[in-house]
Design an enzyme around this catalytic site. Structure first.
Site, mmCIF file in Angstrom:
data_model
loop_
_atom_site.group_PDB
_atom_site.id
_atom_site.type_symbol
_atom_site.label_atom_id
_atom_site.label_comp_id
_atom_site.label_asym_id
_atom_site.label_seq_id
_atom_site.Cartn_x
_atom_site.Cartn_y
_atom_site.Cartn_z
ATOM 1 N N HIS A 269 0.882 -1.190 0.000
ATOM 2 C CA HIS A 269 0.000 0.000 0.000
ATOM 3 C C HIS A 269 0.913 1.232 0.000
ATOM 4 O O HIS A 269 1.779 1.366 -0.879
ATOM 5 C CB HIS A 269 -0.922 -0.109 1.213
ATOM 6 C CG HIS A 269 -2.036 0.891 1.286
ATOM 7 N ND1 HIS A 269 -2.451 1.644 0.211
ATOM 8 C CD2 HIS A 269 -2.844 1.263 2.327
ATOM 9 C CE1 HIS A 269 -3.447 2.433 0.597
ATOM 10 N NE2 HIS A 269 -3.705 2.219 1.870
ATOM 11 N N HIS A 308 -2.261 -2.042 -9.612
ATOM 12 C CA HIS A 308 -3.248 -1.468 -8.708
ATOM 13 C C HIS A 308 -4.481 -2.353 -8.724
ATOM 14 O O HIS A 308 -4.838 -2.897 -9.762
ATOM 15 C CB HIS A 308 -3.621 -0.045 -9.156
ATOM 16 C CG HIS A 308 -4.236 0.752 -8.069
ATOM 17 N ND1 HIS A 308 -5.570 0.689 -7.776
ATOM 18 C CD2 HIS A 308 -3.681 1.598 -7.174
ATOM 19 C CE1 HIS A 308 -5.814 1.480 -6.754
ATOM 20 N NE2 HIS A 308 -4.695 2.039 -6.361
ATOM 21 N N ASP A 364 2.707 5.775 -6.534
ATOM 22 C CA ASP A 364 3.970 5.666 -5.798
ATOM 23 C C ASP A 364 5.196 5.576 -6.687
ATOM 24 O O ASP A 364 6.317 5.691 -6.201
ATOM 25 C CB ASP A 364 3.932 4.432 -4.887
ATOM 26 C CG ASP A 364 2.948 4.609 -3.765
ATOM 27 O OD1 ASP A 364 2.830 5.741 -3.293
ATOM 28 O OD2 ASP A 364 2.289 3.632 -3.379
HETATM 29 N N1 ACO Z 1 5.134 -6.415 -10.432
HETATM 30 C C1 ACO Z 1 5.054 -7.624 -11.034
HETATM 31 N N2 ACO Z 1 3.928 -8.344 -11.103
HETATM 32 C C2 ACO Z 1 2.838 -7.848 -10.541
HETATM 33 C C3 ACO Z 1 2.822 -6.573 -9.908
HETATM 34 C C4 ACO Z 1 4.024 -5.866 -9.864
HETATM 35 N N3 ACO Z 1 4.084 -4.655 -9.276
HETATM 36 N N4 ACO Z 1 1.579 -6.321 -9.429
HETATM 37 C C5 ACO Z 1 0.842 -7.392 -9.756
HETATM 38 N N5 ACO Z 1 1.581 -8.297 -10.439
HETATM 39 C C6 ACO Z 1 1.115 -9.564 -11.007
HETATM 40 C C7 ACO Z 1 0.806 -10.580 -9.913
HETATM 41 O O1 ACO Z 1 1.953 -11.363 -9.626
HETATM 42 C C8 ACO Z 1 -0.296 -11.367 -10.573
HETATM 43 O O2 ACO Z 1 0.284 -12.219 -11.551
HETATM 44 P P1 ACO Z 1 -0.344 -13.697 -11.819
HETATM 45 O O3 ACO Z 1 -1.723 -13.452 -12.351
HETATM 46 O O4 ACO Z 1 0.587 -14.322 -12.769
HETATM 47 O O5 ACO Z 1 -0.379 -14.377 -10.472
HETATM 48 C C9 ACO Z 1 -1.099 -10.319 -11.343
HETATM 49 O O6 ACO Z 1 -0.149 -9.293 -11.643
HETATM 50 C C10 ACO Z 1 -2.264 -9.739 -10.553
HETATM 51 O O7 ACO Z 1 -1.752 -9.175 -9.361
HETATM 52 P P2 ACO Z 1 -2.466 -9.270 -7.943
HETATM 53 O O8 ACO Z 1 -1.408 -9.250 -6.889
HETATM 54 O O9 ACO Z 1 -3.447 -10.404 -7.934
HETATM 55 O O10 ACO Z 1 -3.281 -7.918 -7.961
HETATM 56 P P3 ACO Z 1 -3.908 -7.212 -6.690
HETATM 57 O O11 ACO Z 1 -5.017 -6.386 -7.192
HETATM 58 O O12 ACO Z 1 -4.224 -8.201 -5.616
HETATM 59 O O13 ACO Z 1 -2.713 -6.319 -6.117
HETATM 60 C C11 ACO Z 1 -1.189 -4.540 -5.824
HETATM 61 C C12 ACO Z 1 -2.556 -4.960 -6.387
HETATM 62 C C13 ACO Z 1 -1.089 -4.980 -4.360
HETATM 63 C C14 ACO Z 1 -1.084 -3.024 -5.856
HETATM 64 C C15 ACO Z 1 -0.070 -5.187 -6.667
HETATM 65 O O14 ACO Z 1 -0.158 -4.751 -8.007
HETATM 66 C C16 ACO Z 1 1.325 -4.898 -6.110
HETATM 67 O O15 ACO Z 1 1.765 -5.612 -5.203
HETATM 68 N N6 ACO Z 1 2.032 -3.850 -6.634
HETATM 69 C C17 ACO Z 1 3.350 -3.476 -6.124
HETATM 70 C C18 ACO Z 1 3.211 -2.695 -4.836
HETATM 71 C C19 ACO Z 1 2.679 -1.305 -5.080
HETATM 72 O O16 ACO Z 1 3.155 -0.561 -5.933
HETATM 73 N N7 ACO Z 1 1.683 -0.942 -4.255
HETATM 74 C C20 ACO Z 1 1.104 0.413 -4.297
HETATM 75 C C21 ACO Z 1 -0.288 0.345 -4.796
HETATM 76 S S1 ACO Z 1 -0.973 1.951 -4.921
HETATM 77 C C22 ACO Z 1 -1.271 2.384 -3.327
HETATM 78 O O17 ACO Z 1 -1.614 1.634 -2.473
HETATM 79 C C23 ACO Z 1 -1.067 3.712 -3.021
#
Ligand code: ACO
Length: 431
Positions: A269, A308, A364
């Site tokens: 987050h 996201h 971010d």
């Molecule tokens: N890098 C690489 N792969 C990713 C990323 C990433 N940043 N984000 C998601 N994926 C992949 C996952 O591994 C998943 O792949 P799969 O289908 O092969 O298993 C797919 O994309 C879907 O991702 P989920 O984790 O299921 O998506 P979710 O909606 O649950 O998570 C989140 C969203 C937590 C923001 C995620 O994208 C993430 O961890 N990003 C990196 C951390 C980040 O930047 N967080 C800030 C978010 S904005 C905020 O809160 C202000």
């Protein structure tokens, strides 16, 4: 006109049920009538991580994740970031309408007059270890404020609620700045009522005791103000959900805000802005980018600042941040990490892995690069996010308390443990 209902057939009993649709949703309590017999509990919804469950109705923030739209109270984020100050937007988010000139003047004055903290708060903060993380200091000091304002527990009293909101808005930057000064071993600087909200924050951060006056750079002050606007609310995100969940137990707003800060701290987050800088430092050089991307695709880590839950298109806040970065760099000089970030973005946006998963830069990805150019160390980045989001948490808390449908938040579970079994006396249990 077609009926706004769903017809559900239970194939276990061949019974059919008609369930009303409410604003495109079913109320999952309507599923409870679907039973195989009278002893059956009835059907529930199962939705870990709230992937497809609305927890409330809200009139504060609208997001269309596919189109990359973000609006507070109907106003596009682009217009608010261009034309308003953070406190103007805070007034809008809290009250539903943009303030008139005199309403804004009164509001700014009220917030300004709540920026000071009790002297004991400083003593309390002095107790933290020299290298305590500023988010830990912010979270625990916010919780401690509940003990300074016991009347905050009167959450049913609108006048008390309003007073606590003003206190929280006024004191969060002060506590954030004190956390920062504490980690640098510098004396705390008292708030200065002649400065704007953001300028005063900068003064509390950077004024040196030996210098009689501190003059914040107006371009940098405006950039920070815009960053606060961009972070002000984002509907039912993880920390807002924490604020509402704790608030639903009728805890006071300081305790609920402390919980929201805890949720924001996590690297998935708000903590992601700090992790983006850690990642850019790890990559170090342009030539290391392809190997880093290959590792991410192989599941060895995430590209922080990408992806996201709601945005499946470019995060509109990231676009504004990129523009703001250019203005900041004209004053501070270009942060060399920007080149690595832009190259990472270019490669990621043309790579099948990221395209297929609709992974775009989020707020971010670039915010940390600006914060660093402004002179902040990465451990304070998420604290800056918290200052901006504070008003969103408070508006959502206020909305929750006024919502007759809301009760204490208490999800159901699917129990997967043992059925009943008997305790074996200690001396008869195996090793
Ligand atoms: N890098 C690489 N792969 C990713 C990323 C990433 N940043 N984000 C998601 N994926 C992949 C996952 O591994 C998943 O792949 P799969 O289908 O092969 O298993 C797919 O994309 C879907 O991702 P989920 O984790 O299921 O998506 P979710 O909606 O649950 O998570 C989140 C969203 C937590 C923001 C995620 O994208 C993430 O961890 N990003 C990196 C951390 C980040 O930047 N967080 C800030 C978010 S904005 C905020 O809160 C202000």
């Amino acid at each position: 006109m077609p009926e706004e209902t769903l017809t559900i057939t239970d194939n276990r009993t061949s019974k059919t049920y008609t369930v009303p649709l409410f604003k495109g949703c079913i109320r999952t309590m309507d599923l409870r009538q679907i039973k195989v017999n009278d002893d059956d509990f009835g059907v529930m919804g199962y939705d870990p991580a709230f992937m497809n469950t609305a927890s409330c109705q809200s009139a504060i923030t609208f997001i269309d994740g596919d189109k990359g739209i973000l609006r507070y109270r109907g106003y596009p984020i682009e217009q608010l970031a261009e034309q308003c100050t953070y406190l103007e937007v805070a007034y809008l988010i809290l009250n539903g309408e943009l303030p008139t000139e005199s309403q804004l003047k009164d509001f700014v004055k009220e917030v300004t007059y709540h920026t000071m903290v009790h002297e004991n708060v400083k003593k309390f903060m002095d107790g933290f270890h020299y290298d305590a993380h500023p988010m830990g200091m912010l979270m625990s000091t916010m919780a401690a404020l509940a003990t300074f304002y016991p009347e905050a527990r009167k959450i049913g009293d609108p006048a008390s609620r309003r007073l606590q909101i003003l206190r929280l808005l006024g004191k969060m930057p002060t506590i954030a700045a004190y956390a920062y000064r504490h980690s640098l071993g510098l004396p705390y600087v008292d708030p200065n009522n002649s400065l704007s909200y953001t300028e005063n924050f900068m003064s509390m951060l950077w004024k040196m005791p030996a210098e009689p006056v501190y003059k914040p750079n107006p371009v940098l002050a405006r950039a920070l103000d815009v960053l606060f606007i961009l972070h002000a609310d984002h509907e039912q995100n993880c920390s807002t959900n924490a604020m509402r969940s704790v608030g639903s137990s009728q805890a006071d707003p300081f305790a609920s805000t402390a919980a929201a800060i805890g949720a924001l701290w996590g690297p998935l987050h708000g903590g992601a802005n700090e992790q983006v800088l850690v990642m850019l430092d790890e990559i170090g050089k342009m030539e290391n980018i392809p190997a880093f991307i290959a590792d991410v695709k192989a599941g060895k880590g995430k590209l922080m600042g990408f992806g996201h839950r709601v945005y499946k298109n470019y995060d509109p806040r990231a676009k504004i941040i990129k523009r703001t970065a250019e203005e900041v760099f004209q004053v501070t000089g270009r942060n060399p990490k920007l080149d690595i970030a832009m190259e990472l973005e270019k490669i990621a946006l043309s790579d099948e892995y990221f395209i297929k998963r609709k992974l775009y830069p989020n707020v971010d990805f670039y915010s940390g690069i600006i914060y660093q150019a402004l002179g902040f160390t990465p451990d304070i980045f998420t604290v800056l996010f918290a200052i901006g989001r504070n008003v969103g948490w408070l508006a959502q808390w206020q909305e929750l308390l006024g919502d007759k449908e809301q009760k204490i938040a208490r999800p159901r579970q699917i129990y997967t443990g043992y059925d009943q079994r008997d305790v074996v006396p200690l001396n008869k249990r195996g090793k």
